[in-house]
Design an enzyme around this catalytic site. Structure first.
Site, PDB file in Angstrom:
ATOM      1  N   LYS A  46       0.846  -1.308  -0.089  1.00 15.68           N
ATOM      2  CA  LYS A  46       0.035   0.143   0.052  1.00 15.68           C
ATOM      3  C   LYS A  46       0.963   1.141  -0.032  1.00 15.68           C
ATOM      4  O   LYS A  46       0.522   2.331  -0.795  1.00 15.68           O
ATOM      5  CB  LYS A  46      -0.905   0.288   1.303  1.00 15.68           C
ATOM      6  N   THR A 104     -13.195   3.648  15.352  1.00 17.25           N
ATOM      7  CA  THR A 104     -14.495   3.579  15.905  1.00 17.25           C
ATOM      8  C   THR A 104     -14.252   2.719  16.921  1.00 17.25           C
ATOM      9  O   THR A 104     -13.934   1.193  16.747  1.00 17.25           O
ATOM     10  CB  THR A 104     -15.747   3.100  15.081  1.00 17.25           C
ATOM     11  N   PHE A 110     -16.475  10.857  11.138  1.00 11.41           N
ATOM     12  CA  PHE A 110     -18.007  10.710  10.747  1.00 11.41           C
ATOM     13  C   PHE A 110     -17.865  10.680   9.071  1.00 11.41           C
ATOM     14  O   PHE A 110     -19.294  10.792   8.440  1.00 11.41           O
ATOM     15  CB  PHE A 110     -18.796  11.727  11.233  1.00 11.41           C
ATOM     16  N   LEU A 111     -16.951  10.698   8.444  1.00 10.53           N
ATOM     17  CA  LEU A 111     -17.019  10.515   6.988  1.00 10.53           C
ATOM     18  C   LEU A 111     -17.804   9.603   6.527  1.00 10.53           C
ATOM     19  O   LEU A 111     -17.768   8.451   6.847  1.00 10.53           O
ATOM     20  CB  LEU A 111     -15.484  10.754   6.489  1.00 10.53           C
ATOM     21  N   ALA A 158     -35.551   4.385   1.058  1.00  6.24           N
ATOM     22  CA  ALA A 158     -35.926   3.178   1.232  1.00  6.24           C
ATOM     23  C   ALA A 158     -35.121   2.242   0.109  1.00  6.24           C
ATOM     24  O   ALA A 158     -34.690   3.004  -0.774  1.00  6.24           O
ATOM     25  CB  ALA A 158     -37.295   2.888   1.071  1.00  6.24           C
ATOM     26  N   GLY A 159     -34.906   1.279   0.622  1.00  9.36           N
ATOM     27  CA  GLY A 159     -34.144   0.465  -0.477  1.00  9.36           C
ATOM     28  C   GLY A 159     -33.912  -1.097   0.114  1.00  9.36           C
ATOM     29  O   GLY A 159     -34.591  -1.620   0.497  1.00  9.36           O
ATOM     30  N   GLY A 172     -25.134  -1.320   4.017  1.00 11.66           N
ATOM     31  CA  GLY A 172     -24.246  -2.122   4.231  1.00 11.66           C
ATOM     32  C   GLY A 172     -23.087  -1.439   4.641  1.00 11.66           C
ATOM     33  O   GLY A 172     -23.237  -0.204   5.184  1.00 11.66           O
ATOM     34  N   CYS A 187     -19.205  -0.081   8.079  1.00 13.88           N
ATOM     35  CA  CYS A 187     -19.692   0.755   9.360  1.00 13.88           C
ATOM     36  C   CYS A 187     -21.005   0.437  10.040  1.00 13.88           C
ATOM     37  O   CYS A 187     -20.924  -0.120  11.013  1.00 13.88           O
ATOM     38  CB  CYS A 187     -19.437   2.227   9.026  1.00 13.88           C
TER      39      CYS A 187
HETATM   40  N1  LIG Z   1     -14.742   3.542   6.351  1.00  9.65           N
HETATM   41  C1  LIG Z   1     -15.330   4.410   6.806  1.00  9.65           C
HETATM   42  O1  LIG Z   1     -16.105   5.030   6.219  1.00  9.65           O
HETATM   43  C2  LIG Z   1     -15.095   5.044   8.362  1.00  9.65           C
HETATM   44  C3  LIG Z   1     -15.616   6.103   8.683  1.00  9.65           C
HETATM   45  C4  LIG Z   1     -15.735   6.546  10.041  1.00  9.65           C
HETATM   46  C5  LIG Z   1     -14.945   5.619  10.933  1.00  9.65           C
HETATM   47  N2  LIG Z   1     -14.369   4.417  10.636  1.00  9.65           N
HETATM   48  C6  LIG Z   1     -13.834   3.581  11.477  1.00  9.65           C
HETATM   49  O2  LIG Z   1     -12.127   4.136  11.174  1.00  9.65           O
HETATM   50  C7  LIG Z   1     -11.497   2.790  11.480  1.00  9.65           C
HETATM   51  C8  LIG Z   1     -10.597   2.470  10.199  1.00  9.65           C
HETATM   52  O3  LIG Z   1     -11.487   2.100   9.211  1.00  9.65           O
HETATM   53  P1  LIG Z   1     -11.152   1.961   7.830  1.00  9.65           P
HETATM   54  O4  LIG Z   1     -12.303   1.778   6.959  1.00  9.65           O
HETATM   55  O5  LIG Z   1     -10.176   3.212   7.175  1.00  9.65           O
HETATM   56  O6  LIG Z   1     -10.023   0.659   7.858  1.00  9.65           O
HETATM   57  P2  LIG Z   1      -9.268  -0.051   6.753  1.00  9.65           P
HETATM   58  O7  LIG Z   1      -9.445  -1.486   7.060  1.00  9.65           O
HETATM   59  O8  LIG Z   1      -9.621   0.393   5.466  1.00  9.65           O
HETATM   60  O9  LIG Z   1      -7.927   0.516   7.033  1.00  9.65           O
HETATM   61  C9  LIG Z   1      -7.058   0.376   8.176  1.00  9.65           C
HETATM   62  C10 LIG Z   1      -5.555   0.166   7.746  1.00  9.65           C
HETATM   63  O10 LIG Z   1      -4.647   0.161   8.830  1.00  9.65           O
HETATM   64  C11 LIG Z   1      -3.501  -0.506   8.808  1.00  9.65           C
HETATM   65  N3  LIG Z   1      -2.999  -0.998   9.925  1.00  9.65           N
HETATM   66  C12 LIG Z   1      -3.587  -1.891  10.504  1.00  9.65           C
HETATM   67  N4  LIG Z   1      -2.846  -2.095  11.897  1.00  9.65           N
HETATM   68  C13 LIG Z   1      -1.589  -1.313  11.675  1.00  9.65           C
HETATM   69  C14 LIG Z   1      -0.535  -0.809  12.338  1.00  9.65           C
HETATM   70  N5  LIG Z   1      -0.215  -1.542  13.697  1.00  9.65           N
HETATM   71  N6  LIG Z   1       0.463  -0.193  12.052  1.00  9.65           N
HETATM   72  C15 LIG Z   1       0.178   0.593  10.842  1.00  9.65           C
HETATM   73  N7  LIG Z   1      -0.914   0.525   9.983  1.00  9.65           N
HETATM   74  C16 LIG Z   1      -1.769  -0.422  10.549  1.00  9.65           C
HETATM   75  C17 LIG Z   1      -3.874  -1.882   7.790  1.00  9.65           C
HETATM   76  O11 LIG Z   1      -3.088  -2.193   6.886  1.00  9.65           O
HETATM   77  C18 LIG Z   1      -5.045  -0.855   6.753  1.00  9.65           C
HETATM   78  O12 LIG Z   1      -4.656  -0.230   5.708  1.00  9.65           O
HETATM   79  C19 LIG Z   1     -12.236   1.752  11.773  1.00  9.65           C
HETATM   80  O13 LIG Z   1     -12.438   1.613  13.265  1.00  9.65           O
HETATM   81  C20 LIG Z   1     -13.829   2.247  11.272  1.00  9.65           C
HETATM   82  O14 LIG Z   1     -14.890   1.644  12.197  1.00  9.65           O
HETATM   83  C21 LIG Z   1     -14.733   4.096   9.200  1.00  9.65           C
HETATM   84  O1  LIG Z   2     -31.180   6.995   3.014  1.00  9.58           O
HETATM   85  C1  LIG Z   2     -30.253   6.106   2.772  1.00  9.58           C
HETATM   86  C2  LIG Z   2     -29.076   6.223   3.212  1.00  9.58           C
HETATM   87  C3  LIG Z   2     -27.981   5.305   3.236  1.00  9.58           C
HETATM   88  N1  LIG Z   2     -28.307   4.015   2.850  1.00  9.58           N
HETATM   89  C4  LIG Z   2     -27.425   3.096   3.023  1.00  9.58           C
HETATM   90  O2  LIG Z   2     -26.766   3.063   4.139  1.00  9.58           O
HETATM   91  C5  LIG Z   2     -25.488   2.508   3.771  1.00  9.58           C
HETATM   92  C6  LIG Z   2     -24.195   3.727   4.482  1.00  9.58           C
HETATM   93  O3  LIG Z   2     -24.334   4.650   3.698  1.00  9.58           O
HETATM   94  P1  LIG Z   2     -23.693   6.043   4.053  1.00  9.58           P
HETATM   95  O4  LIG Z   2     -23.978   6.190   5.325  1.00  9.58           O
HETATM   96  O5  LIG Z   2     -23.942   7.151   3.051  1.00  9.58           O
HETATM   97  O6  LIG Z   2     -22.099   5.438   3.786  1.00  9.58           O
HETATM   98  P2  LIG Z   2     -21.083   5.047   4.781  1.00  9.58           P
HETATM   99  O7  LIG Z   2     -19.725   5.502   4.326  1.00  9.58           O
HETATM  100  O8  LIG Z   2     -21.271   3.732   5.543  1.00  9.58           O
HETATM  101  O9  LIG Z   2     -21.016   6.118   6.333  1.00  9.58           O
HETATM  102  C7  LIG Z   2     -21.538   5.660   7.536  1.00  9.58           C
HETATM  103  O10 LIG Z   2     -20.659   5.019   8.183  1.00  9.58           O
HETATM  104  C8  LIG Z   2     -19.480   5.683   8.618  1.00  9.58           C
HETATM  105  C9  LIG Z   2     -18.449   4.858   9.268  1.00  9.58           C
HETATM  106  O11 LIG Z   2     -18.670   4.807  10.509  1.00  9.58           O
HETATM  107  C10 LIG Z   2     -19.832   6.996   9.153  1.00  9.58           C
HETATM  108  O12 LIG Z   2     -18.437   7.787   9.349  1.00  9.58           O
HETATM  109  C11 LIG Z   2     -20.748   8.024   8.507  1.00  9.58           C
HETATM  110  O13 LIG Z   2     -21.126   9.042   9.213  1.00  9.58           O
HETATM  111  C12 LIG Z   2     -21.902   7.163   8.125  1.00  9.58           C
HETATM  112  O14 LIG Z   2     -22.741   7.773   7.399  1.00  9.58           O
HETATM  113  C13 LIG Z   2     -25.260   2.475   2.255  1.00  9.58           C
HETATM  114  O15 LIG Z   2     -25.462   0.947   1.913  1.00  9.58           O
HETATM  115  C14 LIG Z   2     -26.356   3.056   1.565  1.00  9.58           C
HETATM  116  O16 LIG Z   2     -26.960   2.621   0.550  1.00  9.58           O
HETATM  117  C15 LIG Z   2     -29.816   3.791   2.482  1.00  9.58           C
HETATM  118  O17 LIG Z   2     -30.056   2.564   2.470  1.00  9.58           O
HETATM  119  N2  LIG Z   2     -30.677   4.601   2.579  1.00  9.58           N
END
Ligand SMILES: NC(=O)c1ccc[n+]([C@@H]2O[C@H](COP(=O)([O-])OP(=O)(O)OC[C@H]3O[C@@H](n4cnc5c(N)ncnc54)[C@H](O)[C@@H]3O)[C@@H](O)[C@H]2O)c1
Ligand SMILES: O=c1ccn([C@@H]2O[C@H](COP(=O)(O)OP(=O)(O)O[C@H]3O[C@H](CO)[C@@H](O)[C@H](O)[C@H]3O)[C@@H](O)[C@H]2O)c(=O)[nH]1
Length: 442
Positions: free
Chosen positions: A35, A121, A150-151, A250-251, A255, A258
């Protein structure tokens, strides 16, 4: 400020790039050498609109660096942000293995005062555990903070640079000042609170949004029976400022990496303190069933699915991402294969990720939406990518051998589909049954 972000996944990479964009010196660390190599060469391991360009600009400006050397990167930093994964354990609880490992490595690399904050999280109480672990490894002063993220995937840069709010959980004035200062240019509301509340805010927010989705999906299911239109119902509900219009789409259910993981984790967090979170359990159950509404509608339209060819448009859990973690498409494909049907699948960006999880010989992989539709008995839209919404449906219909269009995301209007000869099945809206014959299985 010198910032080190541990983990370059969806959260760590976007945060690191955005902090660099704000003018900070950022090190992004990952243990995955491939990566890091890709990132150093100007590539991006995920599909996220705008991220590649922003990463390159900041690398060229000398503000953004990528490395596998955690200790070197931590030594230079005033602020260390943990953004590693917290996947589900089989029990539903969050697996803190990666957080613990990262904290141990940070502890070993500490060389002076730093603020260590957790963006991953994590269950309530995790930051206390981080503090304990760090104190075992480093005797000098440091502060910890919870900085939940919260992205949303697909709009991650916008969400990071223009967030609705920033939550900072800390018991240290010094950490609070540093983190407020860091986020001040974002011009948003900053809530400084205690660590445990910050940790809970993240789970409660995701659980509430998931609840809105399952709620509207149940309303949609009732609308189908009483011949009301859920999109009108959601519009009408959303006009009430106490309810708001968002997350009432609705849908086929939510998934992603998160909502499914964080809802089950919160149920476990509650269970650990002997609280039965009945409402959230139902939200999860409703969501599990909702994705199979596609299969029920296929049965309703075609009877047996044995020998049928079913086109699936969209494999990602939502548009504008290549993430297929917990995508409804996974279970829908499994069920179709179980029922003897052949899924013909297409997604603009998530094909490779999906193939990594489901490399089944029964799946036909297509290189365009039209190719998937060609000679299929039914077409199911699972992800509302713009290219599907804007496609010429007359051309699609002409390519299909059948007439059934299941719209799992209410992506099409009745106007778009009427007159084309489809049997059109949206979610929670009256279906459109134009006269058609069920084709024989050949
Ligand atoms: N994906 C989202 O949209 C989203 C949004 C908000 C919060 N979160 C939370 O943020 C956290 C990360 O989510 P993500 O989707 O970015 O995860 P991810 O699995 O995409 O990425 C995690 C990365 O951490 C690396 N890693 C693990 N252990 C490591 C270490 N010891 N040193 C260096 N690198 C290491 C892995 O190789 C991987 O590249 C989770 O707790 C998730 O719930 C995710
Ligand atoms: O009205 C809606 C809105 C969303 N979805 C579904 O819900 C899922 C999640 O969608 P979305 O929330 O837009 O995407 P994520 O990237 O999973 O983001 C959520 O999860 C993240 C990880 O925690 C948080 O940071 C974000 O605030 C939170 O919105 C998807 O499958 C969407 O299709 C629906 O079915 N109906």
């Amino acid at each position: 400020m010198n910032i080190t972000v541990i983990g370059t996944g969806y959260v760590g990479l976007v945060s690191g790039v955005c902090y660099a964009e704000l003018g900070h010196q950022v090190y992004c660390v990952d243990k995955d050498a491939e990566k890091i190599e890709l990132l150093l060469s100007g590539g991006i391991p995920i599909y996220e609109p705008g991220l590649g360009e922003m990463s390159c600009t900041n690398m060229e400006a000398g503000r953004l660096r990528f490395t596998t050397d955690l200790s070197g990167a931590v030594a230079d930093a005033e602020l260390v942000i943990i953004a590693v994964g917290t996947p589900s354990l089989p029990s539903g609880e969050a697996d803190l293995r990666f957080v613990d490992a990262a904290v141990r490595e940070i502890g070993a690399a500490m060389n002076g005062y730093k603020v260590v904050c957790v963006k991953s999280t994590v269950p309530v109480g995790t930051n206390d555990r981080v503090r304990e672990l760090l104190s075992e490894l480093y005797e000098g002063p440091f502060d910890i903070a919870s900085l939940p993220e919260f992205l949303r995937e697909g709009t991650a840069i916008r969400d990071t640079l223009a967030p609705d709010r920033i939550i900072i959980g800390t018991d240290s004035q010094r950490a609070s000042k540093l983190l407020s200062g860091l986020h001040e240019p974002l011009n948003t509301r900053i809530l400084i609170t205690d660590i445990r509340s910050a940790e809970m805010i993240k789970y409660a927010s995701n659980a509430f949004l998931a609840t809105k989705i399952s709620f509207i999906n149940e309303i949609a299911n009732i609308c189908e029976k009483v011949k009301a239109d859920v999109t009108e119902v959601a519009k009408g509900m959303g006009l009430d400022t106490r309810i708001g219009p968002s997350f009432l789409g609705a849908g086929i259910g939510y998934g992603g990496s998160c909502f499914p993981k964080d809802t089950t984790a919160l149920i476990q967090i509650a269970g650990n303190v002997h609280y039965d979170f009945k409402l959230l359990k139902s939200v999860v159950e409703v969501n599990k069933e909702q994705r199979y509404s596609v299969i029920s509608k296929l049965h309703q339209a075609l009877g047996s699915l044995e020998g049928r060819t079913i086109a699936l448009w969209g494999l990602a859990f939502k548009p504008e991402t290549d993430d297929v973690r917990e995508a409804p498409a996974l279970e829908i494909v499994d069920r179709l294969i179980q029922l003897g049907a052949t899924p013909k699948v297409y997604d603009p960006v998530a094909m490779d990720n999906f193939r990594r999880l489901r490399n089944h010989p029964g799946i036909q992989w297509c290189s365009s939406a039209l190719e998937a539709a060609k000679d299929s008995d039914a077409l199911c839209l699972l992800t509302e990518w713009r290219q599907f919404k804007e496609i010429n449906l007359a051309e699609v219909k002409a390519a299909m051998s059948g007439t059934v269009l299941i719209d799992g995301r209410n992506a099409f209007s009745e106007q778009q589909v009427s007159g084309l000869g489809f049997g059109y099945y949206p979610v929670g809206r009256p279906s459109l049954q134009e006269p058609f014959e069920i084709p024989e299985v050949v």
